[in-house]
Design a protein around this motif. Structure first.
Motif, PDB file in Angstrom:
ATOM      1  N   THR A 111       0.889  -1.158   0.000  1.00  0.00           N
ATOM      2  CA  THR A 111       0.000   0.000   0.000  1.00  0.00           C
ATOM      3  C   THR A 111       0.930   1.212   0.000  1.00  0.00           C
ATOM      4  O   THR A 111       2.153   1.049   0.009  1.00  0.00           O
ATOM      5  N   GLU A 347      -7.044   0.579   1.964  1.00  0.00           N
ATOM      6  CA  GLU A 347      -7.241  -0.638   2.752  1.00  0.00           C
ATOM      7  C   GLU A 347      -8.329  -0.456   3.797  1.00  0.00           C
ATOM      8  O   GLU A 347      -9.079  -1.400   4.103  1.00  0.00           O
ATOM      9  N   LEU A 374      -5.339  -4.945  -4.394  1.00  0.00           N
ATOM     10  CA  LEU A 374      -6.158  -4.580  -3.236  1.00  0.00           C
ATOM     11  C   LEU A 374      -7.648  -4.657  -3.551  1.00  0.00           C
ATOM     12  O   LEU A 374      -8.435  -5.137  -2.738  1.00  0.00           O
TER      13      LEU A 374
END
Length: 607
Positions: A111, A347, A374
């Motif tokens: 991320t 996230e 993701l």
């Protein structure tokens, strides 16, 4: 402290600097990803190109550089701001000193707040002088699949009540010209949707208290959305900002039009407002229309305190309440977010128990990262994207910005559902209305609806046919500086789009060391001859800002004579006269110089 620890600490400092995200440095954690393998650094004239093997599960890569193999390794800052990472290689570093050996290492990102280990380093040095050439081979009878056009999905715009504005900027009618700008991007670029802020602001009178009782009025929204649909487009319903009579703190505002960024004082009333608005849109425009073609996006960049005065927990409650309200009207309606700055909170968004039908986020200064690891199979909407997030930056009006748009669109093709340039028109008043014609506005079009170089970049990309063609590049800067995109149309027209670009903002005005001589070899051509047209965007072609500098006579705005000259020049220009190109052994070759920055579009029409 290990080399990786130092790199993560420096990455954290960069991510926390400059207001790109309201996050203190020091929060970068290790990502459960391996180091990229096969890093190769190749020195060339004016640059070093890096290539590496992709890491499954990585959303992007942070390129690091040191003056010794042992470090310390610092992230390469090409000046774009936001997230200084790229979605893939190759990457051309043009920020170093010539003839100085640098050591490079690349780290994968899980991320934007988690980084994997650095790769095994590789070293190289840029040089100066000498010839630099790139060869482009296009297979005209090949088939690389359907061409994906990410720019056609969406464009950004000013708050859409601006469509109703009867005022003028530079003597030009704001509302009428904004409508014309949206019509032009629809008709000429194929753009289908428009995303803008503030549909709930008080200038449209959606929510107010009358004698202490809430009253809803969607007539202003109807006028705005009717105008959008009349243009052949559809709106993204960004649920923002807070009506004054519903705000817990009406004094907290953003922008010149004082959009309120406060959480609601009554959460039930907020849910009621969202539910009733959604129901009204479904009733007015039809369930099938809204369910199949519209997106409901919750707020804008709440991870920045300038856009959300509440806590993160309060934003997530806002998201949950909004998503449930939209779905209460019909479960098939599409709601998502987090519409975050600099790829933040992705996230967190995906961890919601509330519906998340699509993932939306923003970035500036780099191609969009690859969020598929993701987001899974959710649509990915980059609802804001551009060369810089800085209002009034001269780079917005340049050829550099045009090449940046092509690099991003080519990178995003096939993996992003929407990549929305921010914005369509310089009729834009976040920090006030335009003070002069070329003032560094975000628009693809100026006040007066003159096309900037970045508009022509997308217009030339729109000329590509529907079947993408295989392209192979070789030479000094191939893939890192010079890129190509080619396609064939159903009537046999072959179009090759090339650009020479760096992400390095210090080279926005060009650098002779980065100019290249290009040769295009088109193989597999069935006809004996083709009519060749070569369009160009560079310092001297298709560059309205450059023309205005030469004729402005110190004015902020053109007079009628100057407007006439600018309108006459509002076209994409050719680099040379159209000519017949002979084919030998089913192959034709075209050669020309390609400065940095510049764009060439070569179209071959069979005779």
């Amino acid at each position: 402290m290990t080399v990786e620890d130092v790199a993560r600490e420096r990455w954290a400092q960069l991510m926390g600097a400059g207001g790109a995200q309201d996050r203190a440095p020091g929060e970068i954690v290790p990502a459960d990803l391996p180091a990229p393998a096969g890093l190769v650094a190749t020195g060339g004239r004016g640059h070093v190109t890096l290539a590496w093997e992709p890491v499954p599960g990585a959303i992007g890569y942070a390129v690091h550089r040191a003056t010794a193999s042992t470090g310390p390794y610092e992230p390469v800052d090409h000046g774009g701001g936001d997230v200084l990472a790229v979605p893939h290689g190759p990457y051309a570093d043009t920020t170093g000193e010539p003839f100085r050996e640098y050591w490079y290492a690349v780290a994968p990102l899980g991320t934007v707040t988690s980084m994997g280990p650095l790769s095994v380093p590789a070293s190289a040095a840029a040089h100066t002088g000498g010839d630099a050439a790139v060869r482009v081979e296009v297979t005209a009878d090949g088939d690389a699949g359907p061409l994906h056009r990410p720019w056609r999905a969406m464009v950004g715009s000013e708050h859409l009540s601006h469509l109703l504005c009867a005022d003028t900027s530079g003597g030009r009618p704001i509302g009428a010209e904004l409508r014309e700008a949206l019509r032009r991007v629809r008709d000429e670029l194929g753009v289908q949707q428009v995303r803008a802020h503030a549909i709930l602001c008080d200038d449209l009178g959606v929510y107010r208290l009358v004698d202490g009782r809430p009253r809803l009025d969607f007539s202003g929204v109807d006028r705005v959305y009717d105008a959008v649909l009349e243009l052949g487009m559809r709106p993204v319903v960004e649920l923002s900002f807070m009506p004054r009579d519903l705000a817990s703190d009406p004094s907290r505002t953003v922008f010149a039009y004082q959009a309120i960024i406060s959480p609601p004082r009554d959460w039930d009333q907020w849910s009621w407002l969202v539910r009733e608005l959604t129901a009204h849109l479904v009733e007015r425009y039809g369930l099938d229309e809204v369910r199949d073609n519209w997106w409901f996006e919750v707020w804008n960049e709440a991870n920045l305190s300038v856009f959300w005065s509440g806590t993160p927990a309060e934003f997530w409650r806002l998201y949950d309440e909004s998503a449930r309200a939209v779905k209460a009207v019909d479960p098939g309606l599409h709601v998502g977010g987090p519409a975050s700055a600099a790829v933040g909170w992705i996230e967190d968004q995906l961890a919601r128990e509330s519906p998340v039908d699509f993932v939306s986020t923003h970035t500036y200064g780099s191609p969009p990262l690859d969020l598929r690891p993701l987001a899974g199979d959710r649509p990915l909407l980059w609802t804001e994207w551009g060369v810089t997030a800085t209002h009034g930056s001269e780079v917005n009006d340049t050829v550099f910005a045009a090449t940046f748009l092509l690099r991003g669109m080519r990178s995003a093709a096939g993996r992003v559902d929407a990549l929305a340039p921010w914005v369509a028109s310089d009729h834009f008043e976040e920090l006030g209305r335009p003070p002069r014609l070329t003032h560094g506005g975000f628009g693809l079009l100026t006040v007066g609806n003159l096309a900037k170089p970045k508009y022509w970049a997308l217009a030339l990309a729109q000329r590509l046919g529907d079947t993408e063609l295989p392209v192979a590049l070789s030479g000094d800067g191939a893939g890192g500086l010079v890129e190509a995109w080619a396609a064939r149309s159903g009537d046999g027209v072959v179009t090759v789009l090339l650009w020479n670009a760096t992400l390095d903002h210090t080279k926005a005005d060009g650098d002779p060391e980065l100019d290249r001589a290009v040769t295009i070899d088109v193989t597999g051509l069935p006809a004996a001859a083709y009519r060749m047209t070569h369009w160009r965007v560079d310092a001297r072609h298709s560059n309205i800002a450059a023309l205005w500098r030469t004729i402005s006579e110190g004015r902020d705005w053109p007079d009628e004579r100057q407007w006439a000259a600018l309108r006459e020049a509002d076209r994409v220009e050719t680099a040379e006269p159209s000519r017949v190109l002979k084919v030998k052994d089913r192959t034709a070759a075209v050669a020309f110089d390609l400065p940095m920055p510049s764009i060439s579009c070569v179209e071959l029409v069979p005779i």
